[in-house]
Design an enzyme around this catalytic site. Structure first.
Site, mmCIF file in Angstrom:
data_model
loop_
_atom_site.group_PDB
_atom_site.id
_atom_site.type_symbol
_atom_site.label_atom_id
_atom_site.label_comp_id
_atom_site.label_asym_id
_atom_site.label_seq_id
_atom_site.Cartn_x
_atom_site.Cartn_y
_atom_site.Cartn_z
ATOM 1 N N ASN A 171 -2.999 -6.887 -1.780
ATOM 2 C CA ASN A 171 -2.790 -6.078 -2.983
ATOM 3 C C ASN A 171 -1.375 -6.222 -3.549
ATOM 4 O O ASN A 171 -1.181 -6.090 -4.756
ATOM 5 C CB ASN A 171 -3.076 -4.603 -2.661
ATOM 6 C CG ASN A 171 -2.549 -3.673 -3.739
ATOM 7 O OD1 ASN A 171 -3.176 -3.507 -4.789
ATOM 8 N ND2 ASN A 171 -1.376 -3.087 -3.518
ATOM 9 N N VAL A 227 5.606 -9.832 1.937
ATOM 10 C CA VAL A 227 4.496 -10.772 2.115
ATOM 11 C C VAL A 227 4.936 -12.233 1.939
ATOM 12 O O VAL A 227 4.220 -13.149 2.346
ATOM 13 C CB VAL A 227 3.302 -10.462 1.168
ATOM 14 C CG1 VAL A 227 2.688 -9.099 1.472
ATOM 15 C CG2 VAL A 227 3.685 -10.581 -0.304
ATOM 16 N N ALA A 281 0.820 -1.226 0.000
ATOM 17 C CA ALA A 281 0.000 0.000 0.000
ATOM 18 C C ALA A 281 0.849 1.270 0.000
ATOM 19 O O ALA A 281 0.323 2.362 0.210
ATOM 20 C CB ALA A 281 -0.938 0.003 1.198
ATOM 21 N N TYR A 291 2.769 -15.122 -14.366
ATOM 22 C CA TYR A 291 2.035 -14.105 -13.578
ATOM 23 C C TYR A 291 0.540 -14.418 -13.606
ATOM 24 O O TYR A 291 -0.133 -14.418 -12.569
ATOM 25 C CB TYR A 291 2.332 -12.729 -14.179
ATOM 26 C CG TYR A 291 1.513 -11.581 -13.627
ATOM 27 C CD1 TYR A 291 1.740 -11.066 -12.354
ATOM 28 C CD2 TYR A 291 0.527 -10.975 -14.409
ATOM 29 C CE1 TYR A 291 0.993 -9.989 -11.867
ATOM 30 C CE2 TYR A 291 -0.223 -9.901 -13.939
ATOM 31 C CZ TYR A 291 0.018 -9.420 -12.665
ATOM 32 O OH TYR A 291 -0.727 -8.356 -12.187
ATOM 33 N N SER A 341 -5.647 -10.217 -11.545
ATOM 34 C CA SER A 341 -5.499 -9.570 -12.853
ATOM 35 C C SER A 341 -6.433 -10.233 -13.855
ATOM 36 O O SER A 341 -6.670 -11.441 -13.780
ATOM 37 C CB SER A 341 -4.054 -9.724 -13.320
ATOM 38 O OG SER A 341 -3.945 -9.368 -14.673
#
Ligand SMILES: NC(=O)c1ccc[n+]([C@@H]2O[C@H](COP(=O)([O-])OP(=O)(O)OC[C@H]3O[C@@H](n4cnc5c(N)ncnc54)[C@H](O)[C@@H]3O)[C@@H](O)[C@H]2O)c1
Length: 267
Positions: free
Chosen positions: A96, A70, A19, A168, A155
Protein backbone atom coordinates in the site's frame (compact mmCIF):
# COMPACT_ATOMS: atom_id res chain seq x y z
CA UNK A 1 -23.72 -13.57 12.52
CA UNK A 2 -26.05 -15.54 10.23
CA UNK A 3 -24.03 -17.53 7.70
CA UNK A 4 -20.31 -17.28 7.08
CA UNK A 5 -18.25 -14.11 6.87
CA UNK A 6 -17.44 -13.82 3.14
CA UNK A 7 -14.34 -11.83 4.06
CA UNK A 8 -13.03 -14.51 6.42
CA UNK A 9 -9.22 -14.63 6.34
CA UNK A 10 -8.93 -18.02 7.98
CA UNK A 11 -6.30 -16.93 10.52
CA UNK A 12 -3.74 -15.87 7.91
CA UNK A 13 -1.10 -13.32 8.96
CA UNK A 14 -0.85 -10.09 6.95
CA UNK A 15 1.75 -7.40 6.44
CA UNK A 16 0.42 -4.05 5.22
CA UNK A 17 2.90 -1.40 4.07
CA UNK A 18 2.33 2.29 4.70
CA UNK A 19 -0.36 1.33 7.19
CA UNK A 20 0.27 4.09 9.73
CA UNK A 21 -2.42 6.29 8.20
CA UNK A 22 -4.84 6.67 5.31
CA UNK A 23 -5.92 3.71 3.21
CA UNK A 24 -3.26 1.42 4.68
CA UNK A 25 -4.51 1.95 8.23
CA UNK A 26 -8.06 1.22 7.06
CA UNK A 27 -6.90 -1.98 5.35
CA UNK A 28 -4.95 -3.19 8.39
CA UNK A 29 -7.95 -2.67 10.69
CA UNK A 30 -10.37 -4.31 8.25
CA UNK A 31 -8.16 -7.40 7.93
CA UNK A 32 -7.98 -7.59 11.73
CA UNK A 33 -11.79 -7.56 11.92
CA UNK A 34 -12.09 -10.53 9.54
CA UNK A 35 -10.18 -13.23 11.36
CA UNK A 36 -6.62 -12.40 10.39
CA UNK A 37 -4.23 -14.37 12.60
CA UNK A 38 -2.08 -11.28 13.08
CA UNK A 39 -1.14 -8.03 11.39
CA UNK A 40 2.35 -6.63 10.84
CA UNK A 41 1.92 -2.88 10.51
CA UNK A 42 4.56 -1.17 8.42
CA UNK A 43 5.16 2.52 8.08
CA UNK A 44 8.24 4.62 7.49
CA UNK A 45 7.09 6.66 10.50
CA UNK A 46 7.44 4.29 13.47
CA UNK A 47 5.03 6.16 15.79
CA UNK A 48 2.22 5.85 13.26
CA UNK A 49 2.78 2.10 12.96
CA UNK A 50 2.81 1.73 16.77
CA UNK A 51 -0.51 3.59 17.10
CA UNK A 52 -2.22 1.30 14.58
CA UNK A 53 -0.75 -1.75 16.33
CA UNK A 54 -2.45 -0.59 19.53
CA UNK A 55 -5.77 -0.20 17.69
CA UNK A 56 -5.48 -3.73 16.30
CA UNK A 57 -4.53 -5.25 19.65
CA UNK A 58 -7.59 -3.56 21.14
CA UNK A 59 -9.63 -5.71 18.74
CA UNK A 60 -7.99 -8.78 20.28
CA UNK A 61 -5.80 -9.52 17.26
CA UNK A 62 -2.01 -10.00 17.53
CA UNK A 63 -0.07 -7.18 15.89
CA UNK A 64 3.50 -5.98 15.59
CA UNK A 65 5.02 -2.78 14.27
CA UNK A 66 7.58 -3.21 11.51
CA UNK A 67 8.76 0.29 10.67
CA UNK A 68 10.91 0.35 7.55
CA UNK A 69 11.30 2.05 4.22
CA UNK A 70 9.94 -0.27 1.52
CA UNK A 71 12.78 0.94 -0.71
CA UNK A 72 15.40 -0.64 1.56
CA UNK A 73 15.65 -4.33 0.67
CA UNK A 74 17.69 -5.21 3.77
CA UNK A 75 15.16 -3.60 6.15
CA UNK A 76 12.33 -5.30 4.29
CA UNK A 77 13.88 -8.76 4.74
CA UNK A 78 14.54 -8.16 8.44
CA UNK A 79 10.95 -7.00 8.97
CA UNK A 80 9.45 -10.13 7.41
CA UNK A 81 11.69 -12.24 9.66
CA UNK A 82 10.58 -10.23 12.74
CA UNK A 83 6.91 -10.55 11.81
CA UNK A 84 7.35 -14.29 11.21
CA UNK A 85 8.87 -14.89 14.63
CA UNK A 86 6.44 -12.62 16.53
CA UNK A 87 3.03 -13.27 14.95
CA UNK A 88 3.58 -16.04 12.40
CA UNK A 89 4.59 -16.43 8.78
CA UNK A 90 3.14 -13.72 6.56
CA UNK A 91 0.88 -15.14 3.84
CA UNK A 92 -0.97 -11.91 3.00
CA UNK A 93 0.98 -8.93 1.66
CA UNK A 94 -0.69 -5.61 0.91
CA UNK A 95 1.65 -3.26 -0.96
CA UNK A 96 0.00 0.00 0.00
CA UNK A 97 2.89 2.44 0.65
CA UNK A 98 2.98 4.89 -2.22
CA UNK A 99 2.37 8.48 -3.28
CA UNK A 100 5.67 10.43 -3.32
CA UNK A 101 7.46 8.17 -0.84
CA UNK A 102 8.15 8.66 2.83
CA UNK A 103 9.25 12.28 2.75
CA UNK A 104 8.13 13.69 -0.59
CA UNK A 105 4.99 15.59 -1.51
CA UNK A 106 3.03 14.50 -4.57
CA UNK A 107 3.00 17.30 -7.16
CA UNK A 108 0.18 17.78 -9.63
CA UNK A 109 1.27 21.20 -10.86
CA UNK A 110 4.14 20.63 -13.26
CA UNK A 111 4.11 19.42 -16.84
CA UNK A 112 6.35 16.40 -17.37
CA UNK A 113 8.69 18.26 -19.73
CA UNK A 114 9.23 20.99 -17.16
CA UNK A 115 9.95 18.61 -14.26
CA UNK A 116 13.36 18.24 -12.69
CA UNK A 117 14.37 14.62 -13.53
CA UNK A 118 15.75 14.46 -9.99
CA UNK A 119 12.11 14.29 -8.82
CA UNK A 120 11.31 11.07 -10.68
CA UNK A 121 13.00 8.73 -8.21
CA UNK A 122 10.64 9.58 -5.35
CA UNK A 123 7.76 8.11 -7.36
CA UNK A 124 9.58 5.15 -8.88
CA UNK A 125 11.25 4.02 -5.66
CA UNK A 126 8.28 3.59 -3.32
CA UNK A 127 5.56 2.81 -5.88
CA UNK A 128 7.56 0.31 -7.95
CA UNK A 129 10.83 -0.79 -6.33
CA UNK A 130 9.13 -0.92 -2.93
CA UNK A 131 6.58 -3.32 -4.39
CA UNK A 132 9.40 -5.45 -5.87
CA UNK A 133 11.21 -5.54 -2.52
CA UNK A 134 8.23 -6.55 -0.38
CA UNK A 135 6.94 -9.08 -2.90
CA UNK A 136 10.42 -10.63 -3.18
CA UNK A 137 10.62 -10.99 0.59
CA UNK A 138 7.06 -12.29 0.98
CA UNK A 139 6.77 -15.05 -1.61
CA UNK A 140 9.07 -17.73 -0.08
CA UNK A 141 6.86 -18.13 3.02
CA UNK A 142 3.78 -18.23 0.80
CA UNK A 143 5.33 -20.96 -1.35
CA UNK A 144 6.15 -22.91 1.83
CA UNK A 145 2.53 -22.51 2.99
CA UNK A 146 1.15 -23.27 -0.49
CA UNK A 147 -1.16 -20.29 -0.14
CA UNK A 148 -0.86 -16.53 -0.33
CA UNK A 149 -2.46 -13.24 -1.24
CA UNK A 150 -0.68 -10.23 -2.68
CA UNK A 151 -2.64 -7.03 -3.27
CA UNK A 152 -0.96 -3.90 -4.58
CA UNK A 153 -2.61 -0.50 -4.32
CA UNK A 154 -2.14 1.37 -7.57
CA UNK A 155 -3.89 4.37 -9.10
CA UNK A 156 -6.42 4.99 -11.83
CA UNK A 157 -3.75 7.37 -13.18
CA UNK A 158 -1.79 4.24 -14.10
CA UNK A 159 -4.80 2.82 -16.00
CA UNK A 160 -6.21 5.83 -17.80
CA UNK A 161 -3.47 8.49 -17.45
CA UNK A 162 -3.45 11.76 -15.54
CA UNK A 163 -1.88 15.05 -16.62
CA UNK A 164 1.04 16.27 -14.48
CA UNK A 165 1.34 12.87 -12.80
CA UNK A 166 3.15 11.04 -15.59
CA UNK A 167 5.98 9.44 -13.62
CA UNK A 168 3.76 8.47 -10.68
CA UNK A 169 1.31 6.99 -13.21
CA UNK A 170 4.11 5.07 -14.89
CA UNK A 171 5.25 3.62 -11.57
CA UNK A 172 1.69 2.51 -10.73
CA UNK A 173 1.16 1.01 -14.20
CA UNK A 174 4.46 -0.82 -13.75
CA UNK A 175 3.36 -2.20 -10.39
CA UNK A 176 0.11 -3.53 -11.90
CA UNK A 177 2.05 -5.13 -14.75
CA UNK A 178 4.42 -6.66 -12.23
CA UNK A 179 1.45 -8.15 -10.33
CA UNK A 180 0.22 -9.85 -13.51
CA UNK A 181 3.56 -11.61 -14.04
CA UNK A 182 3.82 -12.53 -10.37
CA UNK A 183 0.30 -13.97 -10.59
CA UNK A 184 1.41 -16.22 -13.45
CA UNK A 185 4.59 -17.29 -11.63
CA UNK A 186 2.94 -18.11 -8.34
CA UNK A 187 -0.55 -19.38 -9.14
CA UNK A 188 0.53 -22.99 -8.94
CA UNK A 189 1.43 -22.45 -5.28
CA UNK A 190 -2.06 -21.22 -4.38
CA UNK A 191 -0.94 -17.58 -4.43
CA UNK A 192 -2.99 -14.81 -6.03
CA UNK A 193 -1.68 -11.37 -7.00
CA UNK A 194 -3.99 -8.49 -7.86
CA UNK A 195 -4.05 -4.69 -7.94
CA UNK A 196 -6.64 -2.17 -6.79
CA UNK A 197 -6.60 1.10 -8.76
CA UNK A 198 -7.84 4.08 -6.75
CA UNK A 199 -9.12 7.47 -7.75
CA UNK A 200 -9.04 10.23 -5.10
CA UNK A 201 -9.26 8.98 -1.54
CA UNK A 202 -9.70 11.50 1.23
CA UNK A 203 -6.43 10.95 3.06
CA UNK A 204 -4.42 14.04 2.28
CA UNK A 205 -6.49 16.67 4.15
CA UNK A 206 -7.70 17.01 7.70
CA UNK A 207 -11.49 17.03 8.17
CA UNK A 208 -11.41 20.83 8.58
CA UNK A 209 -9.32 21.33 5.43
CA UNK A 210 -11.64 19.01 3.53
CA UNK A 211 -14.76 20.86 4.76
CA UNK A 212 -13.20 24.11 3.48
CA UNK A 213 -12.21 22.50 0.17
CA UNK A 214 -15.77 21.26 -0.31
CA UNK A 215 -16.96 24.88 -0.53
CA UNK A 216 -14.60 25.67 -3.41
CA UNK A 217 -15.10 25.70 -7.19
CA UNK A 218 -12.13 23.33 -7.41
CA UNK A 219 -14.09 20.71 -5.47
CA UNK A 220 -17.15 21.12 -7.73
CA UNK A 221 -14.91 20.71 -10.79
CA UNK A 222 -13.29 17.62 -9.29
CA UNK A 223 -16.68 16.10 -8.40
CA UNK A 224 -17.99 16.53 -11.93
CA UNK A 225 -15.58 13.74 -12.94
CA UNK A 226 -17.12 11.27 -10.48
CA UNK A 227 -20.32 9.32 -11.13
CA UNK A 228 -20.67 8.77 -7.38
CA UNK A 229 -20.16 12.33 -6.21
CA UNK A 230 -17.78 11.96 -3.35
CA UNK A 231 -14.16 11.11 -2.82
CA UNK A 232 -13.32 7.65 -1.59
CA UNK A 233 -12.67 6.78 2.04
CA UNK A 234 -10.15 4.30 3.48
CA UNK A 235 -13.12 2.00 4.30
CA UNK A 236 -14.00 1.77 0.60
CA UNK A 237 -10.49 0.52 -0.14
CA UNK A 238 -10.37 -1.79 2.86
CA UNK A 239 -13.52 -3.71 1.87
CA UNK A 240 -12.24 -4.70 -1.58
CA UNK A 241 -8.77 -5.52 -0.31
CA UNK A 242 -10.21 -7.74 2.43
CA UNK A 243 -12.27 -9.60 -0.15
CA UNK A 244 -9.26 -10.13 -2.43
CA UNK A 245 -7.34 -11.49 0.58
CA UNK A 246 -10.13 -13.88 1.58
CA UNK A 247 -10.59 -17.54 0.67
CA UNK A 248 -13.59 -16.57 -1.43
CA UNK A 249 -11.28 -14.77 -3.88
CA UNK A 250 -9.13 -17.82 -4.58
CA UNK A 251 -9.96 -17.83 -8.32
CA UNK A 252 -9.22 -14.12 -8.88
CA UNK A 253 -5.66 -13.37 -9.93
CA UNK A 254 -3.67 -11.10 -12.22
CA UNK A 255 -6.43 -8.46 -12.25
CA UNK A 256 -6.55 -4.72 -11.68
CA UNK A 257 -9.76 -3.57 -10.03
CA UNK A 258 -10.75 0.08 -10.41
CA UNK A 259 -12.16 1.48 -7.14
CA UNK A 260 -13.06 4.96 -8.15
CA UNK A 261 -16.68 6.14 -7.79
CA UNK A 262 -17.03 5.84 -11.55
CA UNK A 263 -14.13 8.21 -12.29
CA UNK A 264 -13.22 5.94 -15.19
CA UNK A 265 -15.10 2.96 -16.57
CA UNK A 266 -13.79 0.00 -18.47
CA UNK A 267 -15.36 -2.98 -20.21
N1 LIG B 1 -5.06 9.26 -1.65
C1 LIG B 1 -5.38 9.17 -2.93
O1 LIG B 1 -6.12 10.01 -3.47
C2 LIG B 1 -4.82 8.05 -3.78
C3 LIG B 1 -5.24 7.95 -5.11
C4 LIG B 1 -4.75 6.91 -5.89
C5 LIG B 1 -3.87 5.99 -5.34
N2 LIG B 1 -3.48 6.11 -4.05
C6 LIG B 1 -2.53 5.13 -3.51
O2 LIG B 1 -3.09 4.57 -2.34
C7 LIG B 1 -2.04 4.22 -1.44
C8 LIG B 1 -2.32 4.81 -0.07
O3 LIG B 1 -2.43 6.21 -0.22
P1 LIG B 1 -2.86 7.15 1.00
O4 LIG B 1 -3.49 8.37 0.42
O5 LIG B 1 -3.58 6.37 2.01
O6 LIG B 1 -1.42 7.56 1.56
P2 LIG B 1 -1.04 8.42 2.84
O7 LIG B 1 -0.06 9.44 2.36
O8 LIG B 1 -2.25 8.88 3.59
O9 LIG B 1 -0.30 7.34 3.76
C9 LIG B 1 0.78 6.65 3.24
C10 LIG B 1 1.62 6.11 4.38
O10 LIG B 1 2.68 5.37 3.77
C11 LIG B 1 3.89 5.69 4.40
N3 LIG B 1 4.97 5.54 3.41
C12 LIG B 1 5.20 6.29 2.32
N4 LIG B 1 6.29 5.86 1.68
C13 LIG B 1 6.77 4.82 2.40
C14 LIG B 1 7.88 3.98 2.26
N5 LIG B 1 8.76 4.15 1.26
N6 LIG B 1 8.07 2.98 3.16
C15 LIG B 1 7.19 2.82 4.19
N7 LIG B 1 6.13 3.62 4.39
C16 LIG B 1 5.93 4.60 3.51
C17 LIG B 1 3.75 7.13 4.86
O11 LIG B 1 4.61 7.39 5.97
C18 LIG B 1 2.26 7.21 5.22
O12 LIG B 1 2.04 6.97 6.60
C19 LIG B 1 -0.74 4.68 -2.08
O13 LIG B 1 -0.13 3.62 -2.77
C20 LIG B 1 -1.21 5.73 -3.08
O14 LIG B 1 -0.30 5.89 -4.14
C21 LIG B 1 -3.93 7.12 -3.25
Amino acid sequence: MIGEDVLDLDGQVALVTGAGKGAGRGIALELAKHNAGGIAVNDFVAERAEEVVEEIRALGVPATAVPFDVCDLEQVGAAFAKAGSEIGAVTILVNNAGMAGPTGQISMNTNFWEEDPGEWGKYMNTNLYGVFNCTHAAIPAMVDAQRGRIVTIVSDSGRVGEPRQAVYSAAKAGAAGFMRSIAKETGRFGITANSVALASIQTMMTDDQFAEFQKSDGYKAAMSRYTIRRWGQPDDVAALVAFLCSNRASWITGQTYPLNGGYSMAQ
